[in-house]
Design an enzyme around this catalytic site. Structure first.
Site, PDB file in Angstrom:
ATOM      1  N   GLU B  57      57.485  15.998  61.450  1.00 50.48           N
ATOM      2  CA  GLU B  57      58.195  14.716  61.429  1.00 50.48           C
ATOM      3  C   GLU B  57      57.893  14.005  62.736  1.00 50.48           C
ATOM      4  OE1 GLU B  57      62.405  15.086  61.021  1.00 50.48           O
ATOM      5  OE2 GLU B  57      62.288  16.261  59.188  1.00 50.48           O
ATOM      6  N   ASP B  68      71.445  10.388  66.289  1.00 54.20           N
ATOM      7  CA  ASP B  68      70.858  11.304  67.265  1.00 54.20           C
ATOM      8  C   ASP B  68      71.752  11.552  68.466  1.00 54.20           C
ATOM      9  OD1 ASP B  68      68.286  12.073  66.182  1.00 54.20           O
ATOM     10  OD2 ASP B  68      67.839   9.931  66.243  1.00 54.20           O
TER      11      ASP B  68
END
Lengths: 417, 272
Positions: B57, B68
């Protein structure tokens, strides 16, 4: 012009739940899907429940000090060349319009059985309101605030702490409101079972923009009646400052369907539209997704969110609620911008002419009316302007940033001998 | 512009099939594009593949990464502060064609939407990507993007959460291609450790709706947690721990640190 006859009205497809035309929606991590559905359900149930309306009314009246007055500001009117009626949200408990939304969402939190609320705050007004409601309802409360705003709005930080809230300074990104929202979202994703994110503006994923609008619409529910009773007839314009847009959407709500009343949102232009140091999202932004909904956002060609700048910590947000984007694109409302300088002038004149120390946020609306009201609305036009908060919190910032000489040094004997 | 079909879902399925044939879970490694710098980033990607990553990824940084935690936020910000545009990052991705594993872009919907879904799909496919992951694009909002992704043969991996209702899981399974991404915990990347029982239950619930591989990410950080997840999932996704290896310390040593960590993780996914 009504939405129903507007040729730019959205297609049927665009009228899907949670959308205002092309704007709105729910662009959030899957982990929040349950909480948003639960909130939408709780809100639907509450709206059908007479007891909820009763509780809300009682709290607003007996605890919050509503209705707030509509006041004809004679000296300010004389200076502006238009007739200014101030909707005095600065007189509500906690000193701003923010409590209108907060008590409603705190009741929803209780109905959902959640023991904790979190909030973002820029100027601290929403943080103080949330901390207040948390104290009143016995909820745990954490408020995220950009580290830069913690510095600018010390008074409100202390107020939140006195009310029992934990204030978390946010050091990431631009260290202002947008970063506080990111951090609140991350907290929510991590603690969603026991926590309600008490969003303070008419932004975020569905159903927040609709809930906040409905709870803030009390401003215009009152102002429509008050204006009719005190002034008679209709105002020419309703003016309110716009950051995320909660006081503006509440100020507009009941007037949207009333023909002939102009709706004017005043954004913060910082050092000027086009200066690269502005927070005038609708004037300068483009369609993009931020904080869970599609709206108008200050982004660069890559979609990276640009820092917003304003003397007002409550307006320096690079996005705006999706219904404002819709009202702007449909033409029902007009969005203009006032610079830091114009806002400081609005601040000063409101103090000196009316004996009211306004928050820097509504000082933008006053500043715009003083600078452009007569030219844009016509001599003697009647204007309802939402004084969304009081300015005690801003006094230090005004003295420091604006170099606004009020003779403080002299009064304390620090001037010439 | 080339309109060749990237055949992303097929390539990703093949990677999971190879792992399954070896009786192990597939290892998916997240690395932020051009972090900490272009050369080091490229070397780290090569090291990850050499050490046994089955899928990569590639994070395309966004200024406001809501999903995140601090580690990946800081990596994103580092790349943005260096002034590298999305076009430059995609050019960097296009230069990874020599890596013999499927690569997917991981970014936020704002990046894809601002560019225009059609252009973003074209650029991803032209850069040789097999698919895209947009963690803030839930299934009910995905229609316009899916039309463009399908046109270019890109897989779109959707996230499922332990709080997703069965109705939503069915919708996620319906629109997902490549694999279904099961969030290992309620939270953001790189902060907490995986919630084992809850995640295993989620994987089972997803499997009731699809034959696609189910990979678990968020909260997996070392050999032990990778081995634990590999017992019940088809794939294991690791991001923040790899970013720490890439970013903490001397850049010259980054590829070796990434290689060592990914080797450990690979041993983990094989020891179920």
């Amino acid at each position: 012009m009504s939405r129903l006859t507007d040729p730019t009205a959205p297609s049927e497809e665009a009228l899907r739940e949670g959308y205002f035309g092309d704007f709105g929606g729910s662009f959030v991590p899957e982990a929040l899907s349950g909480a948003l559905a639960q909130l939408a359900d709780a809100w639907r149930a509450a709206q059908k429940d007479g007891a909820f309306a009763e509780q809300l009314d009682r709290l607003r009246r007996d605890y919050g000090g509503r209705p707030t007055p509509l006041y004809r500001a004679e000296r300010l009117s004389e200076a502006a060349g238009v007739e200014v009626w101030l909707k005095r949200e600065d007189l509500a408990h906690t000193g701003s319009h923010k409590l209108n939304n907060v008590v409603g969402q705190a009741l929803l939190t209780q109905r959902m059985g959640k023991p904790r609320v979190i909030a973002e705050t820029g100027a601290g007004q929403h943080g103080v309101a949330t901390a207040t409601a948390a104290a009143l309802f016995g909820l745990d409360c954490t408020v995220y605030m950009g580290a830069e705003d913690v510095r600018r709005q010390r008074l409100n930080v202390v107020r939140m702490q006195l009310l029992g809230a934990e204030v978390v300074p946010v050091d990431s990104g631009t260290r202002t409101l947008k970063d506080a929202i990111n951090e609140a979202m991350r907290d929510w994703v991590s603690n969603v079972d026991e926590t309600h994110y008490l969003i303070g503006s008419a932004m975020g994923p569905h159903p927040f923009p609709s809930i906040v609008r409905e709870l803030q619409s009390i401003i215009s529910v009152e102002s429509t009646q008050q204006f009719d009773f005190q002034a008679g007839g209709l105002p020419d314009a309703v003016v309110a400052c716009v950051g995320g847009g909660s006081n503006a959407i509440g100020s507009f709500a009941e007037w949207i369907e009333v023909e002939g009343v102009k709706l004017i949102g005043v954004e913060a232009a910082g050092e000027g539209v086009g200066s690269g140091r502005s927070a005038a999202t609708i004037s300068e932004g483009r369609e993009a997704v931020l904080h869970g909904s599609r709206s108008i956002v200050l982004v660069d060609d890559d979609g990276q969110v640009l820092p917003a700048h304003s003397v007002s910590a409550g307006l320096d947000y690079p996005g705006v609620g999706p219904e404002h984007a819709f009202l702007a694109r449909s033409g029902r409302a007009t969005y203009v911008a006032a610079t830091d300088q114009e806002a400081i002038e609005g601040f000063r004149r409101t103090c000196e002419l009316e004996g009211i120390i306004p928050a820097l946020e509504p000082a933008h609306a006053v500043g715009w009316v003083l600078a452009h009201g007569r030219a844009e609305l016509g001599e003697g036009a009647r204007v309802v302007l939402t004084m969304s908060g009081r300015g005690d919190k801003d006094v230090d910032e005004v003295l420091e940033v604006a170099g606004f000489d009020v003779g403080v040094a002299k009064a304390f004997g620090e001037g010439e001998a | 512009m080339s309109e060749r079909v990237a055949a992303g879902p097929t390539a990703i399925q093949a990677a999971f099939d190879r792992a399954k044939a070896e009786d192990r879970a597939a290892l998916v490694i997240y690395l932020t594009a051009t972090y900490p710098d272009t050369a080091t980033s490229r070397a780290c990607m090569e090291a990850a593949v050499d050490a046994g990553a089955d899928v990569i990824e590639v994070g395309i940084p966004f200024s406001d990464p809501m999903m995140d935690g601090p580690t990946i936020q800081a990596a994103n910000q580092h790349v943005l502060d260096a002034g590298r545009s999305v076009s430059e990052q995609l050019a960097f991705v296009a230069d990874l064609a020599h890596l013999d594993v499927p690569r997917l872009a991981m970014t936020y919907v704002t990046i894809a939407d601002t560019r225009g879904y059609a252009r973003f799909a074209d650029e991803c496919a032209d850069a040789g990507l097999a698919g895209v992951i947009l963690p803030d694009l839930p299934a009910p909002e995905a229609g316009p993007w899916l039309a463009e992704a399908d046109r270019r043969g890109l897989a779109t991996v959707f996230l499922a959460s332990s709080v997703s209702t069965d109705e939503r899981l069915a919708a996620i399974a319906q629109v997902s291609s490549g694999w279904v991404y099961a969030a290992g915990l309620l939270g953001v990347t790189g902060v907490r450790s995986i919630s084992g029982d809850v995640t295993q239950d989620l994987v089972g619930r997803i499997r009731a709706h699809t034959d696609l591989p189910v990979a678990v990410g968020i909260g997996v950080k070392d050999r032990a947690s990778a081995a634990e997840v590999a017992r019940y999932a088809d794939g294991v996704i690791v991001g923040s721990a790899v970013i720490r290896a890439a970013g903490e310390g001397d850049p010259d040593g980054a590829p070796a640190r990434v290689h060592a960590l990914v080797s450990e993780l690979r041993a983990g996914v094989a020891s179920r």
